[in-house]
Design a protein around this motif. Structure first.
Motif, mmCIF file in Angstrom:
data_model
loop_
_atom_site.group_PDB
_atom_site.id
_atom_site.type_symbol
_atom_site.label_atom_id
_atom_site.label_comp_id
_atom_site.label_asym_id
_atom_site.label_seq_id
_atom_site.Cartn_x
_atom_site.Cartn_y
_atom_site.Cartn_z
ATOM 1 N N ILE A 90 31.194 -16.383 13.113
ATOM 2 C CA ILE A 90 30.714 -16.722 14.455
ATOM 3 C C ILE A 90 29.304 -16.176 14.654
ATOM 4 O O ILE A 90 28.415 -16.865 15.170
ATOM 5 C CB ILE A 90 31.657 -16.175 15.540
ATOM 6 C CG1 ILE A 90 33.036 -16.847 15.436
ATOM 7 C CG2 ILE A 90 31.066 -16.403 16.933
ATOM 8 C CD1 ILE A 90 34.045 -16.340 16.438
ATOM 9 N N GLU A 91 29.096 -14.922 14.255
ATOM 10 C CA GLU A 91 27.768 -14.316 14.378
ATOM 11 C C GLU A 91 26.716 -15.153 13.647
ATOM 12 O O GLU A 91 25.605 -15.380 14.159
ATOM 13 C CB GLU A 91 27.782 -12.896 13.788
ATOM 14 C CG GLU A 91 28.763 -11.945 14.438
ATOM 15 C CD GLU A 91 28.196 -11.263 15.664
ATOM 16 O OE1 GLU A 91 27.163 -11.727 16.165
ATOM 17 O OE2 GLU A 91 28.793 -10.272 16.114
ATOM 18 N N ASN A 92 27.080 -15.638 12.476
ATOM 19 C CA ASN A 92 26.103 -16.360 11.669
ATOM 20 C C ASN A 92 25.886 -17.792 12.145
ATOM 21 O O ASN A 92 24.827 -18.374 11.900
ATOM 22 C CB ASN A 92 26.522 -16.324 10.199
ATOM 23 C CG ASN A 92 26.454 -14.907 9.641
ATOM 24 O OD1 ASN A 92 25.623 -14.111 10.064
ATOM 25 N ND2 ASN A 92 27.347 -14.570 8.727
ATOM 26 N N LEU A 93 26.867 -18.352 12.855
ATOM 27 C CA LEU A 93 26.628 -19.643 13.518
ATOM 28 C C LEU A 93 25.528 -19.506 14.560
ATOM 29 O O LEU A 93 24.793 -20.461 14.841
ATOM 30 C CB LEU A 93 27.912 -20.148 14.185
ATOM 31 C CG LEU A 93 28.956 -20.823 13.296
ATOM 32 C CD1 LEU A 93 30.171 -21.187 14.122
ATOM 33 C CD2 LEU A 93 28.383 -22.073 12.629
ATOM 34 N N LEU A 94 25.406 -18.305 15.114
ATOM 35 C CA LEU A 94 24.388 -18.024 16.120
ATOM 36 C C LEU A 94 23.089 -17.540 15.489
ATOM 37 O O LEU A 94 22.149 -17.165 16.192
ATOM 38 C CB LEU A 94 24.905 -16.972 17.102
ATOM 39 C CG LEU A 94 26.180 -17.354 17.863
ATOM 40 C CD1 LEU A 94 26.676 -16.175 18.701
ATOM 41 C CD2 LEU A 94 25.942 -18.576 18.744
ATOM 42 N N GLY A 95 23.045 -17.534 14.143
ATOM 43 C CA GLY A 95 21.833 -17.151 13.440
ATOM 44 C C GLY A 95 21.568 -15.662 13.404
ATOM 45 O O GLY A 95 20.412 -15.236 13.268
ATOM 46 N N ALA A 116 14.470 0.258 15.153
ATOM 47 C CA ALA A 116 14.754 -0.985 15.880
ATOM 48 C C ALA A 116 15.226 -2.085 14.933
ATOM 49 O O ALA A 116 14.993 -2.046 13.727
ATOM 50 C CB ALA A 116 13.516 -1.452 16.643
ATOM 51 N N PHE A 117 15.908 -3.064 15.518
ATOM 52 C CA PHE A 117 16.272 -4.288 14.804
ATOM 53 C C PHE A 117 16.304 -5.421 15.821
ATOM 54 O O PHE A 117 16.361 -5.200 17.033
ATOM 55 C CB PHE A 117 17.616 -4.156 14.079
ATOM 56 C CG PHE A 117 18.780 -3.800 14.962
ATOM 57 C CD1 PHE A 117 19.446 -4.768 15.712
ATOM 58 C CD2 PHE A 117 19.231 -2.491 15.042
ATOM 59 C CE1 PHE A 117 20.522 -4.451 16.516
ATOM 60 C CE2 PHE A 117 20.316 -2.153 15.847
ATOM 61 C CZ PHE A 117 20.956 -3.133 16.588
ATOM 62 N N THR A 118 16.256 -6.633 15.306
ATOM 63 C CA THR A 118 16.273 -7.815 16.168
ATOM 64 C C THR A 118 17.565 -8.581 15.949
ATOM 65 O O THR A 118 17.990 -8.788 14.811
ATOM 66 C CB THR A 118 15.076 -8.738 15.862
ATOM 67 O OG1 THR A 118 13.870 -8.000 16.045
ATOM 68 C CG2 THR A 118 15.074 -9.941 16.790
ATOM 69 N N LEU A 119 18.213 -9.002 17.021
ATOM 70 C CA LEU A 119 19.443 -9.794 16.927
ATOM 71 C C LEU A 119 19.076 -11.266 16.829
ATOM 72 O O LEU A 119 18.899 -11.954 17.833
ATOM 73 C CB LEU A 119 20.328 -9.540 18.149
ATOM 74 C CG LEU A 119 20.974 -8.152 18.209
ATOM 75 C CD1 LEU A 119 21.705 -7.966 19.524
ATOM 76 C CD2 LEU A 119 21.929 -7.950 17.038
ATOM 77 N N GLY A 120 18.950 -11.751 15.610
ATOM 78 C CA GLY A 120 18.597 -13.148 15.394
ATOM 79 C C GLY A 120 17.107 -13.382 15.526
ATOM 80 O O GLY A 120 16.346 -12.514 15.961
ATOM 81 N N ALA A 121 16.695 -14.601 15.162
ATOM 82 C CA ALA A 121 15.271 -14.929 15.173
ATOM 83 C C ALA A 121 14.670 -14.862 16.564
ATOM 84 O O ALA A 121 13.497 -14.500 16.730
ATOM 85 C CB ALA A 121 15.068 -16.322 14.573
ATOM 86 N N LYS A 122 15.453 -15.217 17.588
ATOM 87 C CA LYS A 122 14.941 -15.233 18.954
ATOM 88 C C LYS A 122 15.687 -14.273 19.870
ATOM 89 O O LYS A 122 15.535 -14.324 21.092
ATOM 90 C CB LYS A 122 15.032 -16.660 19.523
ATOM 91 C CG LYS A 122 14.204 -17.684 18.758
ATOM 92 C CD LYS A 122 14.333 -19.063 19.388
ATOM 93 C CE LYS A 122 13.510 -20.101 18.634
ATOM 94 N NZ LYS A 122 13.640 -21.452 19.239
ATOM 95 N N GLY A 123 16.482 -13.398 19.268
ATOM 96 C CA GLY A 123 17.295 -12.490 20.068
ATOM 97 C C GLY A 123 16.523 -11.283 20.544
ATOM 98 O O GLY A 123 15.337 -11.105 20.234
#
Length: 224
Positions: A90-95, A116-123
């Motif tokens: 599910i997480e990876n369906l959301l990128g 820091a980290f980013t949750l997905g490309a636009k997260g």
């Protein structure tokens, strides 16, 4: 006719009230899954970082292990790190590029405030705001709208792991708030419940106990 109409209106009103009431009760249960009343009302480190949230979710689980056994799983949380111990597909369906680790990863154990980290490309960009080893780990989004805190509290047979999300949605429209209520909040409960159970299983060392599969096979999950 008037009596019939009045009766129908009364029944419809009652049904609507019942539906709304059940949703309110279900929402509270989802937002406080596993947590005691004390845990829900307790002030946690990180609360001060977002004083007036629109949504607060406090969820918890009992873990039959010491804080030193739980902490390593928390500090390696994140995409490209230890994952989130939830439904990766599910997480990876959301990128989000999540791949939940089943072992402690030494290369991700040196977490520091400011990392820091980013949750997905636009997260959202999440940054470590508070770190007290084996007690507290708090992430805060750089836009100031999300604070995610983890607390480890002593318990009779181990620890209580408490997760608290504080979220602000100041610009949300009515339709967006309704979407959050009906879709996003239930979804977050499903994912966080799985995450807490995943951390519990790993910290207790029983995730694939007694599995007889070969190292190349997918491990069998122990029944809960």
């Amino acid at each position: 006719m008037k009596t019939t109409t009045a009766c129908a209106i009364g029944i419809a009103t009652y049904a609507a009230g019942l539906a709304v009431g059940s949703q309110v009760i279900a929402r509270r249960w989802r937002l406080t899954w596993g947590a005691t009343s004390d845990e829900v009302t307790r002030t946690m480190p990180g609360d001060e970082l977002l004083a007036e949230p629109d949504i607060v979710a406090t969820r918890a689980i009992a873990i039959a292990a010491g804080p030193e056994q739980v902490w390593p799983w928390l500090v390696q949380l994140g995409p490209g790190r230890g994952g989130a111990y939830t439904y990766d597909w599910i997480e990876n369906l959301l990128g989000l590029d999540m791949h939940s680790a089943n072992t402690i990863l030494p290369e991700f154990q040196s977490l520091s405030v400011g990392d820091a980290f980013t949750l997905g490309a636009k997260g959202p960009h999440m940054r470590v705001a508070i770190l007290d080893p084996e007690r507290t780990l708090v992430f805060a989004s750089e836009d100031g709208r999300w604070v995610w805190a983890f607390g480890l509290y002593p318990a009779a047979n181990g620890v209580r792991l408490v997760s608290r999300n504080r979220i602000a949605t100041p610009d949300a429209t009515v339709s967006t708030r309704l979407f959050n209520w009906l879709i996003m909040e239930p979804g977050s409960w499903v994912m966080e419940r799985k995450m807490l159970l995943g951390i519990k299983e790993r910290a207790e060392g029983r995730r694939w106990r007694n599995s007889r599969r070969s190292p190349g096979d997918r491990p069998a999950v122990c029944p809960r």
